[in-house]
Design a protein around this motif. Sequence first.
Motif, PDB file in Angstrom:
ATOM      1  N   MET A 151       0.869  -1.178   0.000  1.00  0.00           N
ATOM      2  CA  MET A 151       0.000   0.000   0.000  1.00  0.00           C
ATOM      3  C   MET A 151       0.901   1.222   0.000  1.00  0.00           C
ATOM      4  N   MET A 153       0.851   5.154   0.746  1.00  0.00           N
ATOM      5  CA  MET A 153       0.005   6.081   1.490  1.00  0.00           C
ATOM      6  C   MET A 153       0.447   7.506   1.200  1.00  0.00           C
ATOM      7  N   LEU A 154      -0.421   8.273   0.585  1.00  0.00           N
ATOM      8  CA  LEU A 154      -0.147   9.685   0.377  1.00  0.00           C
ATOM      9  C   LEU A 154      -1.047  10.449   1.349  1.00  0.00           C
ATOM     10  N   ASP A 155      -0.425  10.965   2.372  1.00  0.00           N
ATOM     11  CA  ASP A 155      -1.191  11.588   3.458  1.00  0.00           C
ATOM     12  C   ASP A 155      -1.415  13.066   3.168  1.00  0.00           C
TER      13      ASP A 155
ATOM     14  N   GLN B 125       0.482  11.459   8.906  1.00  0.00           N
ATOM     15  CA  GLN B 125       0.393   9.997   9.044  1.00  0.00           C
ATOM     16  C   GLN B 125       1.684   9.338   8.549  1.00  0.00           C
ATOM     17  N   ASN B 126       2.328   9.936   7.554  1.00  0.00           N
ATOM     18  CA  ASN B 126       3.653   9.453   7.168  1.00  0.00           C
ATOM     19  C   ASN B 126       4.656  10.167   8.064  1.00  0.00           C
ATOM     20  N   TYR B 291      -1.069   5.533  11.342  1.00  0.00           N
ATOM     21  CA  TYR B 291      -0.949   4.667  10.175  1.00  0.00           C
ATOM     22  C   TYR B 291       0.245   3.725  10.274  1.00  0.00           C
ATOM     23  N   VAL B 293       0.815   0.153   7.880  1.00  0.00           N
ATOM     24  CA  VAL B 293       0.153  -0.838   7.039  1.00  0.00           C
ATOM     25  C   VAL B 293       0.325  -2.255   7.598  1.00  0.00           C
TER      26      VAL B 293
END
Lengths: 419, 370
Positions: A151, A153-155, B125-126, B291, B293
Amino acid sequence: MAEEVKKPEEVKKPRKPLDPNSAKYKLGKIASDAFATAIEAKKQGRPVAWVSSNFPVEIPETLGLATAYPENQAAGIAARGAGERMCEVAEAEGYSNDICAYARISLAYAKLKECPEQDVAMPDVLLCCNNICNCMIKWYENLSQELGIPMIMLDIPFNPDYEVSDAEVAYVSGQFWDAVHQLEDLFGLKWDDDKFEQVTGFSCRASRAWLEATAQAKYTPSPFNGFDLLNHMAVMVTARGKEEAGEAMETLLKEYKENHEKGESTFRVEEKHRIMFEGIACWPYLRATSRGLKDRGINMVTTIYADAFGFDYNSFDEMIRAYCSVPNAINLEKSRDKRIKLCKDNNVEGLLVHTNRSCKLWSGFMAEMSRQIGKECNIPVTSFDGDQADPRNFSEAQYDTRVQGLCEIMEANKEAKEA
Amino acid sequence: MIQDTIRKFHEAAASPRAQMEKYMAEGKKIVLTAPVYTPEEIIHSMGFVPMGAWGADMELNRAKEYFPAFLCSIVQSILELGIRDAYKGASAIVIPSLCDTLKTLGENWKYAVDDIKFIPMTYPQNRKPDYGIAFTKAGYERVIRDLEELGGKFDPEALKESNKVYNAHNAVMRRVDEALAAHPEITAAERSDIFKSAYFMTKEEHTALCEEFLAELGEAGAEDKLAIVVSGILTDAPQLNGIFDDMGMHIVADDVAAQSRQYRTDVPEMDDPLQALAVKFANMDNCSVLYNVKKPRVQWIVDTAKERNAKGVVVVMTKFCDPEEFDYVMIKRACEAADLPLALVEVDRQMVHFEQVRTNLETFRDMLTM
Ligand code: SF4
Ligand code: SF4
């Protein structure tokens, strides 16, 4: 026009085949091709991505990744009557029925890997962007676990301020290139600046035509039925980075302009009232919700979707800012002002709000925001309870009563004005 | 002796308003901190007293003018309390946008409670890459600017000290958690008070009280109780803890957002204390609103249950909490795979009747003791 009102819709005439040069045909083809192309790519062994609706499509399009959009799929499944069945599959796995119905349908699909109401190619990677909700993060985390695939993830966080800060642009830009590099590594793809420029050109072209087409509701009567937008929007979600999308949207614009000139409209009854519809459509009850308005001569002339896909930008930073400014990523004041503008530009007389059980973010400050819009535009506001995809959360009787109430106030307002 | 200490925890936990008034009478300014994480160290270093605002068990009335019924009752009750002046006198509330419901709380707060300033804290979140750490820091700087408007002064030296105060508190809370695993005689209700009181006392005072408590604990208790691990966002309802106690359950570890999740990660030692605080956030994990995964949280629950010899896991679900509802499915599967019995109970801040919870936990107890 009055005759048409009396004609019961049940008397079905054989359908005329659509003119292949019409916008409806072109847009419908792009939307259905979007699913077929990914299925074909999968057969040929090319990688497929499942993508959230407001993820920067510029990335998969430039890299040549085949795409499918789970929200779009879920909407299709719900509109064809399988929302409840799929939701129940997810619930049997332990997913609460409080969870967004799109997520439940998609997680059910991940388990079953088939649904005749709308199949999609199974993915090799997930492209998640939470600029519409954080629910998306959890949904895609679980998809990643269920399917055993990576996955990305682009936040894009919810912005509590009116303007997008430079810090946010820097943060999102960093992630943008990280996402590109991860995909290059995963699938041996190569980023190409010329291709990127071409894709951004397509995206801007489609966005400009969409914005202008939806803006044709400025005319009274409106040259189109706003429910059209709910369908055409699928193309903006799934294909705005493709050349055909811009071309089809321009056809749509042309048709709307011609309609206006000829005094025609796709809203085929007398337009007595004009409203803004707030929220996602109730896909399982599209016909019922549309008829409830049409029977009363109410045209839903605009929705925030008219503004939602305005990905028209002149630089990389502007593109990032556009993705940071999609409807569910902006604060109450900015959300409100965009809607006030739409109401004023399109001579809206009432606001109908869908309190959508699936969407906590969208519904969570809607009450306060719509109060402010009603006050500023001096229009009545009514809400009804529903759900975009789980048919168990909608009552036709309540909808009808609420719409009737709204209609009566709009009528009274009109009489007062005329008197 | 120990009963005195336990009573002090209980009094603070049960009377946040009295605590708030005590601090205000001392001339201190209060800044409320909403769930799940906020940079309390910064607030503390700028001379304010941070006080947790996780709502209360109550009927919702005024909040309904803003929220539809399907948003979690924690957030709804925070707004209800705000509208009803239960936080009157507080200077500000810091609300992070870690879940969709929290995003909407801040937006409503601006119009529903106009005498307590809303300060947003936008976390990435990143959070681990450099750009994520930089963004966390930018979020902190925004909080600092807002607190300066309220008369606070930012000083990196003061933040260094506050980071130490918070690390010391984290450490003592981890020791409390570990110690309690060996002390079945401390009830679930008492355990809840120890954790809950931390939100309504200065960290210095709470650390001192915890130290006292640990010194008084003495030898491990010999009571034969049913060891369980509890997971969820919030488990402070007196009826819920009463049922745990009635069932003879002993909480040997928790994965509760309002409890141990707060204390797992320390601020690292670095020259720039603000950078260090951003790195702390980057290092945080094992939580439904952060976050990851790989969802390491799921395995964390299984491993901790094994380590602490728990007989089962109880997931306490706050109704309408979607981040937890997604994770639940994975927790359930992992527990099944590890042969670890699991029970799910649903709670809500508006709940008056806990019969369903009692029935579920009774069945669970019977199953575990069969
Ligand atoms: S409906 Fe709302 S919660 Fe569901 S995916 Fe869309 S934005 Fe997210
Ligand atoms: S309980 Fe869940 S939904 Fe409510 S604020 Fe906490 S994380 Fe968000």
